[in-house]
Design an enzyme around this catalytic site. Structure first.
Site, mmCIF file in Angstrom:
data_model
loop_
_atom_site.group_PDB
_atom_site.id
_atom_site.type_symbol
_atom_site.label_atom_id
_atom_site.label_comp_id
_atom_site.label_asym_id
_atom_site.label_seq_id
_atom_site.Cartn_x
_atom_site.Cartn_y
_atom_site.Cartn_z
ATOM 1 N N VAL A 1 0.818 -0.976 0.149
ATOM 2 C CA VAL A 1 -0.034 -0.259 0.063
ATOM 3 C C VAL A 1 1.083 1.260 -0.108
ATOM 4 O O VAL A 1 0.529 2.377 0.092
ATOM 5 C CB VAL A 1 -0.745 -0.008 1.257
ATOM 6 C CG1 VAL A 1 -1.447 -1.152 1.201
ATOM 7 C CG2 VAL A 1 -0.296 0.239 2.325
ATOM 8 N N HIS B 1 -4.543 -4.691 -2.509
ATOM 9 C CA HIS B 1 -4.754 -5.044 -0.863
ATOM 10 C C HIS B 1 -5.147 -2.959 -0.684
ATOM 11 O O HIS B 1 -5.236 -2.760 0.115
ATOM 12 C CB HIS B 1 -3.943 -4.817 0.187
ATOM 13 C CG HIS B 1 -3.452 -6.314 0.818
ATOM 14 N ND1 HIS B 1 -2.625 -7.388 0.924
ATOM 15 C CD2 HIS B 1 -4.674 -7.526 -0.425
ATOM 16 C CE1 HIS B 1 -2.900 -8.580 0.374
ATOM 17 N NE2 HIS B 1 -3.530 -8.997 0.134
ATOM 18 N N GLU C 1 14.481 -15.237 0.895
ATOM 19 C CA GLU C 1 14.264 -17.271 1.948
ATOM 20 C C GLU C 1 12.893 -17.604 1.033
ATOM 21 O O GLU C 1 12.068 -17.205 0.328
ATOM 22 C CB GLU C 1 13.411 -17.129 3.252
ATOM 23 C CG GLU C 1 12.477 -16.240 3.505
ATOM 24 C CD GLU C 1 12.375 -16.161 4.963
ATOM 25 O OE1 GLU C 1 12.620 -16.693 6.266
ATOM 26 O OE2 GLU C 1 11.135 -15.579 5.731
HETATM 27 N N1 APR Z 1 14.754 -8.723 -1.471
HETATM 28 C C1 APR Z 1 13.924 -10.124 -1.079
HETATM 29 N N2 APR Z 1 12.850 -10.397 -0.264
HETATM 30 C C2 APR Z 1 13.025 -9.382 0.768
HETATM 31 C C3 APR Z 1 13.625 -8.598 1.169
HETATM 32 C C4 APR Z 1 14.448 -8.400 0.335
HETATM 33 N N3 APR Z 1 14.942 -6.836 0.312
HETATM 34 N N4 APR Z 1 13.270 -8.340 2.347
HETATM 35 C C5 APR Z 1 12.145 -9.009 2.687
HETATM 36 N N5 APR Z 1 12.082 -9.759 1.971
HETATM 37 C C6 APR Z 1 11.589 -11.107 2.021
HETATM 38 C C7 APR Z 1 10.970 -12.173 3.431
HETATM 39 O O1 APR Z 1 12.113 -13.074 3.694
HETATM 40 C C8 APR Z 1 9.686 -12.568 3.513
HETATM 41 O O2 APR Z 1 9.751 -13.388 2.831
HETATM 42 O O3 APR Z 1 9.647 -10.698 1.685
HETATM 43 C C9 APR Z 1 9.137 -11.444 2.237
HETATM 44 C C10 APR Z 1 7.050 -10.728 2.832
HETATM 45 O O4 APR Z 1 6.708 -11.280 3.542
HETATM 46 P P1 APR Z 1 5.278 -11.096 4.576
HETATM 47 O O5 APR Z 1 6.846 -9.919 6.051
HETATM 48 O O6 APR Z 1 4.738 -11.753 4.972
HETATM 49 O O7 APR Z 1 4.687 -9.578 3.422
HETATM 50 P P2 APR Z 1 3.841 -9.854 2.658
HETATM 51 O O8 APR Z 1 3.776 -11.320 1.822
HETATM 52 O O9 APR Z 1 3.981 -9.218 1.279
HETATM 53 O O10 APR Z 1 2.224 -10.206 2.812
HETATM 54 C C11 APR Z 1 0.786 -9.985 2.583
HETATM 55 O O11 APR Z 1 -0.046 -9.731 5.138
HETATM 56 O O12 APR Z 1 -0.511 -8.532 6.616
HETATM 57 C C12 APR Z 1 -1.299 -8.541 5.501
HETATM 58 O O13 APR Z 1 -2.034 -7.327 4.059
HETATM 59 C C13 APR Z 1 -0.302 -7.773 4.828
HETATM 60 O O14 APR Z 1 -0.085 -7.587 2.204
HETATM 61 C C14 APR Z 1 0.609 -7.831 3.622
HETATM 62 C C15 APR Z 1 0.097 -9.495 3.207
#
Ligand code: APR
Length: 242
Positions: free
Chosen positions: A104, A120, A215
């Protein structure tokens, strides 16, 4: 663990009719915005069951808006990072047709991407829970408990847990997902539905699934290529091969 050949991915993108990227919070961490589920993620600092659901903002608007204010404040100065910029460049060169983002933060648009589907919603606007009137987010930030002129409670125009995805957003996202030849899945744990369903749908329709994440995510099992590391390093490398 990593199974990926960037040159093969680049060739597939060059041959593709439609290339789509599905992005998550991980693409914005290098812009200084914490993601949700990594060790310092948002949900490690705020209890998702007290802040993440639509019921939370209805029953305790002052508390949830306090957290939202700090989030929105973090976003204000955030700049697109090389990952966002690489995707914008790919779109400009005709190698990327749509970004479906769970984020967002508007950083894809700030990077110059034109076709961005905000799965979202966004934090640029606030919407009335009563009459659905939309305001710039600044209108809401000025009030401790943001309310609409009709008296209804305001929330950011983003999707909270317990809320449906906008119908036209779903239709657009499914359309791209069902017709793409390559889907880049970048910076998402792929734990939240229905967004996490999109790579599965794309795979079922014969698309190459490319996982780019720090990861292994929940779609590691269906990825044709997986690259584990920083999106801000991997995506520019991919873009340079196109
Ligand atoms: N490069 C690549 N991957 C990364 C980096 C980076 N610099 N930094 C973090 N990550 C990875 C993390 O390892 C993790 O697996 O990005 C992923 C982020 O996952 P989440 O924190 O779960 O975020 P997201 O998947 O976008 O969450 C989905 O959950 O809470 C709700 O609405 C919210 O849109 C969000 C949804």
């Amino acid at each position: 663990m990593e199974r990926g050949n960037l040159k093969e991915v680049a060739e597939a993108i060059k041959d593709a009719k439609i290339v789509v990227a599905l992005t998550g919070a991980g693409i914005s961490t290098e812009s200084g915005i914490p993601d949700f589920r990594s060790k310092n993620g948002l949900w490690s600092r705020f209890n998702i069951n007290e802040y993440g659901y639509i019921d939370n903002i209805i029953s305790n608007p002052a508390k949830v808006w306090k957290m939202l204010r700090s989030l929105i404040n973090d976003l204000k100065d955030a700049k697109p990072n090389p990952a966002h910029i690489a995707l914008a460049k790919m779109e400009e060169k005709g190698y990327l047709h749509a970004i479906i983002t769970q984020n967002v933060d508007s950083l894809h648009q700030k990077a110059g991407s034109k076709n961005v589907v905000e799965f979202h919603g966004n934090f640029r606007e606030a919407i009335c829970l009563q009459c659905r009137k939309i305001y710039p987010i600044e209108y809401a930030l000025r009030q401790e408990i943001p309310r609409c002129e009709c008296g209804g409670l305001l929330k950011p125009n983003a999707v909270f847990f317990g809320e449906p995805i906008e119908r036209d957003v779903l239709i657009k996202s499914f359309g791209y997902t069902e017709n793409c030849n390559v889907m880049l899945v970048v910076g998402t744990s792929a734990m939240v539905y229905p967004a996490a369903q999109l790579p599965v749908m794309a795979k079922q329709n014969g698309a190459m699934i490319v996982e780019i994440n720090e990861e292994p995510s929940m779609i590691a099992g269906i990825a044709d290529h997986s690259f584990y590391g920083k999106a801000g390093e991997i995506l520019p490398k991919l873009a340079s091969l196109l």
